[in-house]
Write a protein that holds these residues in place. Sequence first.
Motif, PDB file in Angstrom:
ATOM      1  N   ARG A 572      15.461  29.733  66.675  1.00  0.00           N
ATOM      2  CA  ARG A 572      16.134  30.166  67.901  1.00  0.00           C
ATOM      3  C   ARG A 572      15.868  31.643  68.155  1.00  0.00           C
ATOM      4  NH1 ARG A 572      21.716  28.560  65.782  1.00  0.00           N
ATOM      5  NH2 ARG A 572      20.397  28.481  63.946  1.00  0.00           N
ATOM      6  N   GLU A 596      14.781  26.863  60.597  1.00  0.00           N
ATOM      7  CA  GLU A 596      16.240  26.862  60.681  1.00  0.00           C
ATOM      8  C   GLU A 596      16.864  26.125  59.489  1.00  0.00           C
ATOM      9  OE1 GLU A 596      17.973  28.137  63.227  1.00  0.00           O
ATOM     10  OE2 GLU A 596      16.706  28.055  65.027  1.00  0.00           O
ATOM     11  N   ARG A 597      18.090  26.517  59.140  1.00  0.00           N
ATOM     12  CA  ARG A 597      18.867  25.799  58.129  1.00  0.00           C
ATOM     13  C   ARG A 597      20.178  25.272  58.705  1.00  0.00           C
ATOM     14  NH1 ARG A 597      16.972  23.621  53.953  1.00  0.00           N
ATOM     15  NH2 ARG A 597      15.884  22.917  55.779  1.00  0.00           N
ATOM     16  N   ALA A 598      20.414  25.536  59.980  1.00  0.00           N
ATOM     17  CA  ALA A 598      21.678  25.105  60.579  1.00  0.00           C
ATOM     18  C   ALA A 598      21.566  23.656  61.045  1.00  0.00           C
ATOM     19  CB  ALA A 598      22.023  25.999  61.756  1.00  0.00           C
ATOM     20  N   LEU A 645      19.322  30.995  74.969  1.00  0.00           N
ATOM     21  CA  LEU A 645      18.034  31.519  75.428  1.00  0.00           C
ATOM     22  C   LEU A 645      16.932  30.483  75.237  1.00  0.00           C
ATOM     23  CD1 LEU A 645      18.644  35.070  74.071  1.00  0.00           C
ATOM     24  CD2 LEU A 645      18.476  34.426  76.471  1.00  0.00           C
TER      25      LEU A 645
ATOM     26  N   TYR B  58      30.600  25.868  65.976  1.00  0.00           N
ATOM     27  CA  TYR B  58      30.539  25.806  64.509  1.00  0.00           C
ATOM     28  C   TYR B  58      31.894  25.312  64.001  1.00  0.00           C
ATOM     29  CZ  TYR B  58      26.192  28.452  64.844  1.00  0.00           C
ATOM     30  OH  TYR B  58      24.910  28.842  65.136  1.00  0.00           O
ATOM     31  N   GLU B  77      21.720  32.022  58.898  1.00  0.00           N
ATOM     32  CA  GLU B  77      22.214  31.611  60.213  1.00  0.00           C
ATOM     33  C   GLU B  77      22.866  32.795  60.931  1.00  0.00           C
ATOM     34  OE1 GLU B  77      21.601  28.987  61.730  1.00  0.00           O
ATOM     35  OE2 GLU B  77      23.049  28.969  63.378  1.00  0.00           O
ATOM     36  N   HIS B  83      20.305  38.430  65.634  1.00  0.00           N
ATOM     37  CA  HIS B  83      19.088  38.941  66.281  1.00  0.00           C
ATOM     38  C   HIS B  83      19.246  38.972  67.793  1.00  0.00           C
ATOM     39  CE1 HIS B  83      17.241  35.194  67.804  1.00  0.00           C
ATOM     40  NE2 HIS B  83      16.384  35.985  68.402  1.00  0.00           N
ATOM     41  N   TYR B  84      20.137  38.078  68.302  1.00  0.00           N
ATOM     42  CA  TYR B  84      20.357  38.079  69.756  1.00  0.00           C
ATOM     43  C   TYR B  84      20.971  39.396  70.233  1.00  0.00           C
ATOM     44  CZ  TYR B  84      19.411  33.083  69.955  1.00  0.00           C
ATOM     45  OH  TYR B  84      18.818  31.857  69.888  1.00  0.00           O
ATOM     46  N   PRO B 157      17.807  40.482  73.112  1.00  0.00           N
ATOM     47  CA  PRO B 157      18.060  39.624  74.274  1.00  0.00           C
ATOM     48  C   PRO B 157      19.421  39.876  74.936  1.00  0.00           C
ATOM     49  CG  PRO B 157      17.183  38.324  72.453  1.00  0.00           C
ATOM     50  CD  PRO B 157      17.376  39.701  71.933  1.00  0.00           C
TER      51      PRO B 157
END
Lengths: 658, 224
Positions: A572, A596-598, A645, B58, B77, B83-84, B157
Motif C-alpha cells: 500500500r 504486506e503482512r496485514a 490511495l 482494524y 503494518e 508512510h502515508y 501523500p
Amino acid sequence: MKHAPIPIRTVAATAVAAVGLLAGHAAAQSMADVQKAAQARGLSTADLLAAAKTYTPSGMKDEFVIFSSGGHSGQVHVIGVPSMRLIRTIAVFTPEPWQGWGYGVGNDVLAQGNVAGKPNLWGDTHHPALSETKGDYDGEWLFINDKINARVAVIDLRDFETKQILKNPLTVSNHGLCVTPDTEYVIESSQYGVPLGWEYATMDQYKEKHRGSVIFWKFDRKKGRVIPEESFAMELPPYWQDLVDAGKLASDGFVFINSLNTEMATGGVQDKKPPFEAGVSRNATDFLHIIDWRKAEAVFRAGGAKEQSGFPVISIETSIAEGLLHLTPEPRSPHGVDIAPKGDFIVVSGKLDPHVTVYSFEKVKRAIANKTYSGSDEYGIPILDFDAVVEARVEVGLGPLHTQFGNDGYAYTSLFLDSAVARWTLGGEYGKGTPEPDWTLVHKTPVQYNVGHIGAVHGDTVNPLGRYLISFNKWSVDRFLHPGPLLAQNFQLIDISGQGANMPVIYDMPIGFGEPHYAQIIRADILKPWSIYPEIGWDPHKQQIDPMAPKKGMERVTRDGSTVEVWMSVVRSQFNPDHVKVKQGDTVIWRMTNIERAVDAVHGFAVPAYNIAVSLEPGETVTIEFIADTPGVFPFYCSEFCSALHLEMMGYLMVEPN
Amino acid sequence: MSLGFIERIIGPRVSPEEAWKRSLRYGTPGFLLLFARILLLVSLFLPYWHMELQAPQYPSGLHMTAYLNHLTGDVVEIDGLNHYIGMRSLYEAAQIEREVGVFIMILFVVLLELAAYIHSRWAVLLVAPVIFFPVVFLVDLQLWMRHFGLNLDPDAPLSNSIKPFVPTALGRGGIGQFVTIATPGIGLYLATAASIVLVAALYFHRRAYLPLVRQQAAANERST
C-alpha cells in the motif's frame, strides 16, 4: 408424532434475541416491534422461526461450510451454513479474473487440463470430494471432477487454490468422484462409453470397441499432488458408469459404482432407432459394480496391468480372473450409490423405481465367497444373485436420486419427480435411533423444485452430524425474481434436527452461476485456512518460499539481450518500480511480491492490452512472462481497493516501438 | 595515601562476626541491592512499552511492543501506515538505545554489585543512574516521538491533511482515524520497582554504615 403448536411468544422472543445480537446496544425493541415488522411483510410464525434459525447478524460466523460443485461455471463455490451466504468462489477449470486465475496466475495448472493439446477453458464440475482421514472429512484437500472433459482437480484448502488438474488419459467424459477413507486414492469413474485412449470406432462396434473405466489416482498428501505414475485404471464394460462411493469401516477396501445403459443402446433416432432415453431405460435393472480396490492395487503393483495410452489398465479378463470385479442387479437408471456410515449398507436409488434398494455388505461378501451367482454379463463378469445380497427395499417416492445420512438413524433421499426430500429409517444397528420402525418412509418435505443431489452435514462420512440438509434444486420457477429467462437454481436449507415429520425448509438461496450437482458440508472449525501466506515471497503453487521472489530493497529492472526482468515489490499504495520501459518485441519476465503482512491487504496487478490480471494476497509472489509485442504507453494499476490511495497505486509500462 | 583514598571510597568494613550478629542491619542493604538486580535482569526479557492503535478497519487493533533491545508486534503494518503521513520507519528510532540496552542493563547490575561492597556515600553514585533509569527511558522515548512526529516528510501523500504533531509517550492520543493508547510494559514497572527498592536500599545502607563512617572519621581525626 404430534407436535405442540409453537407459541408466538417463544418465536418472537427468539427473533428478538437474534435481532438483538445485530443491534447490540440499539434502542429498546419489543416483541410488538417484531410482530409489527412480521405483519408488515406478511411473515408467519414458521417464517419467524426459520429466520431465527438462519439469520446471521453481522460478525457472527457460520458453523458449517458447503463446498459446492459449480456446474457449468467449472468452479467450486464455498457457502456458509446456516446463513447460506456465498463466501468464496474457487477458480478451478475456468479462468477467473478476480483471482487472476488464467490471467497471470494458475496458467500452468489450467494448461495441465488441456485436451488433446488444446485449452478447454471451462468445466462442468459435478462431484466434490473432501479429503478424509479414517472416513471423515479432515478439511485439508478438496477434489472435484469435470464431467465434460474427464478431468480431476486438486484444491489445497490452506489457500483455497487449485494446485493440479489431471486429464483422464483413457476416456472422454467422467461422472463419479470419491476418495478412499484415508484419501489413499481419488477414484474417478467414466461416464459415456467410448473407445479407450481416444481411438475411433463406429457405433456398430460399441460392444467390442467402446469401454467404461475407473481410475484410481494415487494421492500423496505430503506433496499435495496426485502421482500419476503410481495410479492405475480398471477397464469396465461400456455401460455408463455413474456415481461412485468408496466403502468404509465394514466395507473398507471396496468401491461401488452404479451404472445405466447396461442395454448398451447406441441411439440413432435419425435412423428410426430408439432414442437414447428409451434405449437406455429398457431393462428393469442395471448393474451395481462391486470392486475390491485393495486387491486391484495388489494386482497393479504385481504388474498385472497393461499399458494403454501410456497408462496402466487392468483388463476385464484380469479382473474376472483375480476376482476384482462383481456385478449385481440394481433398479434401472440409478444415480446415487451411497454407503451407510458404518459401511454395512449400500443404498442405491434407481431414478425410475420408487424404491431405494439397500444391499448388505455382509451378504455381498458371503455371496462373493460362495460364488452365489445368477449368471454373468456379456463380458463374463459374474453377477451376484440379487436376492442373496439385498437387505431391504424402501418405497420412498418417485424419482429417487441420491441419499445422505443423518446422525440418528435416518437416511434422506432426494425425489426428483416428487420434488421432495424423503426421510426414512435405516435398520440394523441404526434402528434404535429412530422412534419409527426400521426401513420405513417417515416423511417427505416438498422442495421447490426438482431436487438433484442433497447434502447433509458430514452426511456421507462415518460420522454424520445431522442438523442441516440442503436440497440442491434444479428449478426455482416461482421462488425468485426472474432475471430474464435463464433462472437461478435453488439451494434450500432444511432443518433435520427434529424427528418424524419435523423437517422444514428454512432458507432459499438462489444459485445464479451454473447448475451445481453435489456439494459436501463440513464443520467450519475443521478447516484451517491461512489468513495470509506464511512468509513474504511465498509461491502458492509450490507452497514454499520462492528464492527468486523480489523483496523490499531488491526492486530493479534488468536487461539481458532482449529479455527484461522486472523485480517489483507491491505494498500500500505503490508499485516499485512504477516505470517499466521495454522495447517492442522484448520478452518480459515480471516478478512481483506483495510484501504486506496485514490480513486483507490484497493487491491486484492489472495491465491493459496484455490480458494480465493478477491477484497478490499478502506474502504472495507471482512471476508472469509475456512478449511486449504491442507498443504504447500502458498504465497498469492495482485492481483491489487496497487503501485510500488505491487509485494512485499505478505505474506505466512503456513499450517503445521498433 | 592512595590506599587511604580507596579505603575512603569502599568505606568501613564490618567483621563477619559483627555482620552475623546484626544480620538485619548489615544484610538489608545488600539484600535489597540483590533484589533490584534480579528485578532488572528479569525486566530484560519483558516489554517496556506498549502502543495500541485503534481504528474501525482494524477490529483487533494494531499493537506494538518495545523491549529494551527490540520492537515486536505490528511494526511493519504501523510503518506502512506511517508512510502515508511521512513518518520515518520506527526501526530507525532509538537504534543506539536498543543496541546498547542490554549492555547498559548488565552495567547496571555490575554497578549494583559494586555498590553492595562500598560502604561509603560513594555507593549513591553507583546506584543513582539505576534509580533514574525509568525516567530517562520515558524522557528518551518522548524525545524520539517528538522528533519523529515533528519531522514528517513534507512530500508524503497525506502531508496536506496531517500536520506534524507530538505523540505522547504515555496515555491516549489520536492521529487520523486512529486512537493511540500508550502504556508502560511490565518491564518498565519492574525497573521502576527496582528504583524504589534502590532508594530503600540506600536508606538502609546509610543507616547501617553512616555510623561506622563517622566512627572511622572520628578515629582518623584522633590519630592525626
